[in-house]
Scaffold this active site. Structure first.
Site, PDB file in Angstrom:
ATOM      1  N   GLN A 138       0.814  -1.219   0.000  1.00 34.78           N
ATOM      2  CA  GLN A 138       0.000   0.000   0.000  1.00 34.78           C
ATOM      3  C   GLN A 138       0.848   1.269   0.000  1.00 34.78           C
ATOM      4  OE1 GLN A 138      -2.631  -0.437   3.402  1.00 34.78           O
ATOM      5  NE2 GLN A 138      -3.232  -2.482   2.737  1.00 34.78           N
ATOM      6  N   HIS A 184      -0.797   0.040   5.509  1.00 32.17           N
ATOM      7  CA  HIS A 184      -1.418   1.178   6.211  1.00 32.17           C
ATOM      8  C   HIS A 184      -0.519   2.413   6.278  1.00 32.17           C
ATOM      9  CE1 HIS A 184      -4.304  -1.749   8.561  1.00 32.17           C
ATOM     10  NE2 HIS A 184      -4.355  -1.873   7.244  1.00 32.17           N
ATOM     11  N   GLU A 217     -15.030   3.480   9.423  1.00 29.00           N
ATOM     12  CA  GLU A 217     -15.605   4.599  10.162  1.00 29.00           C
ATOM     13  C   GLU A 217     -15.631   5.888   9.349  1.00 29.00           C
ATOM     14  OE1 GLU A 217     -14.063   3.186  14.613  1.00 29.00           O
ATOM     15  OE2 GLU A 217     -13.413   5.130  13.805  1.00 29.00           O
ATOM     16  N   TYR A 257      -9.584   8.719  18.638  1.00 22.27           N
ATOM     17  CA  TYR A 257     -10.628   8.007  17.902  1.00 22.27           C
ATOM     18  C   TYR A 257     -10.657   6.507  18.216  1.00 22.27           C
ATOM     19  CZ  TYR A 257     -11.785  12.423  16.019  1.00 22.27           C
ATOM     20  OH  TYR A 257     -12.210  13.730  15.944  1.00 22.27           O
ATOM     21  N   TYR A 273      -9.090 -10.292  11.274  1.00 15.76           N
ATOM     22  CA  TYR A 273      -9.410 -10.945   9.998  1.00 15.76           C
ATOM     23  C   TYR A 273      -9.668 -12.444  10.157  1.00 15.76           C
ATOM     24  CZ  TYR A 273      -8.156  -6.552   7.787  1.00 15.76           C
ATOM     25  OH  TYR A 273      -8.121  -5.224   7.413  1.00 15.76           O
TER      26      TYR A 273
END
Length: 341
Positions: A59, A121, A214, A224, A235
């Site tokens: 990513q 991420h 979210e 958060y 997972y």
């Protein structure tokens, strides 16, 4: 509301971000480290020259792109990219100008720490507010505890001046050993963010694990909750935590279970889509659609799936002239949504 989909391009690999310049030009990033140049909704066949090498791993790579709000005066273009550093990659915000199609005056403004060896991420979106503060998102690298640790940059949303300086009123500038650019923490992997100019609010969407994507109203210094509270599971189906709420931690305005894999987002302010005005359009990777989220102030009141099956939607944006564009991976598309007459 009925829309027509105009497919403008079909050859993307992993497109990530898009921004508009003057003269009908649009730039689209490819994660491997390229920026494609479009003009008047057509690919010119040209790419930006002289970009830095990126840490292309999973990513990680070249991610978002944004023109400065005063681009026509100052010429600055901003990117978020995974910079190759000793030990792996680092989500980095940089800026540059263009001389023709070539990069000039390239500057790294902030390099997140610690370096990370892996491709999970990295975030990362860029938005500017009305005062030209720059906000950017950074994922927690798949290492959950990073998100609650103010001593590292990961799992956070950050705020800097447009030249990279740290604002003196950031919430943790006087906290011992805290990363001073942090604006919020406890964010898992926020890949969508938008600034609502009229209400002066920042919104973000972040990936949950298995469930628990979210939509969050992003406010100074708030936590958060990841991974202490979540509506998702590991997972493999095992619980991450037994709680979904805790005092001192924010609840999402909306969450998705099962996950749609939220990515980029935009706020519809254009008169061209009267029935959608004030709605969020949220890119869904796993969902392969765009989620239209109806809002009433800071409450989500309804949802519609748009363009189901179009591909892994990476970003959806409203152009300066008020049209909605989206980019997809897998199907490799750039599409423009036209209100049907």
């Amino acid at each position: 509301m009925t829309i027509k989909v105009d497919t403008l391009f079909r050859e993307f690999q992993n497109p990530w971000g898009m921004t508009w310049l003057d003269g009908g030009r649009m730039l689209v990033t490819e994660r491997k480290g390229e920026i494609l140049i479009f003009k008047d909704d057509k690919y010119t066949g040209q790419k930006i020259q002289g970009l830095p090498a990126v840490y292309a791993n999973g990513q990680a790579g070249l991610l978002d792109i944004a023109a400065h709000p005063n681009y026509s005066q100052n010429g600055w273009i901003y990117i978020s990219y995974a910079k190759p550093v000793p030990g792996g990659g680092a989500t980095t915000i940089a800026r540059f100008k263009l001389n023709g199609n070539s990069v000039v005056e390239f500057q790294d403004l902030i390099v997140t720490t610690p370096a990370w060896n892996g491709g999970t991420h990295y975030g990362s979106r860029i938005v500017f507010d009305n005062q030209n503060f720059l906000f950017f998102t950074n994922g927690e690298r798949g290492s959950q505890n990073n998100a609650q640790d103010l001593k590292n940059s990961h799992g956070k949303i950050h705020r800097i001046h447009d030249d990279g300086r740290i604002p003196s009123d950031n919430p943790f500038v006087n906290t011992t050993n805290a990363i001073p650019s942090i604006w919020t923490y406890g964010n898992r992997n926020p890949q969508g963010m938008i600034y609502d100019k009229s209400a002066n609010r920042i919104w973000s969407v972040e990936h949950g694990p298995m469930g628990g994507d979210e939509l969050n109203l992003i406010e100074k210094g708030k936590n958060y909750g990841w991974p202490v509270i979540t509506y998702g599971k590991n997972y493999n189906g095992t619980p991450i935590t037994s709680i979904t709420e805790k005092e001192g931690m924010e609840q999402p305005v909306k969450y998705w279970t099962p996950s749609i894999a939220t990515c980029g987002m935009t706020l519809v302010t254009s008169d061209k889509y009267p029935a959608w005005k004030g709605n969020f359009l949220v890119a869904a990777l796993a969902g392969t659609h765009i989620a239209r989220v109806e809002m009433n102030g800071t409450k989500a009141t309804g949802e519609e799936k748009l363009l189901p099956g179009i591909g892994r939607v990476r970003q959806v944006s409203q152009s300066p002239d008020g049209y909605i564009y989206a980019i997809t991976e897998g199907t490799g598309l750039l599409v423009k949504l036209l209100p049907a007459k």
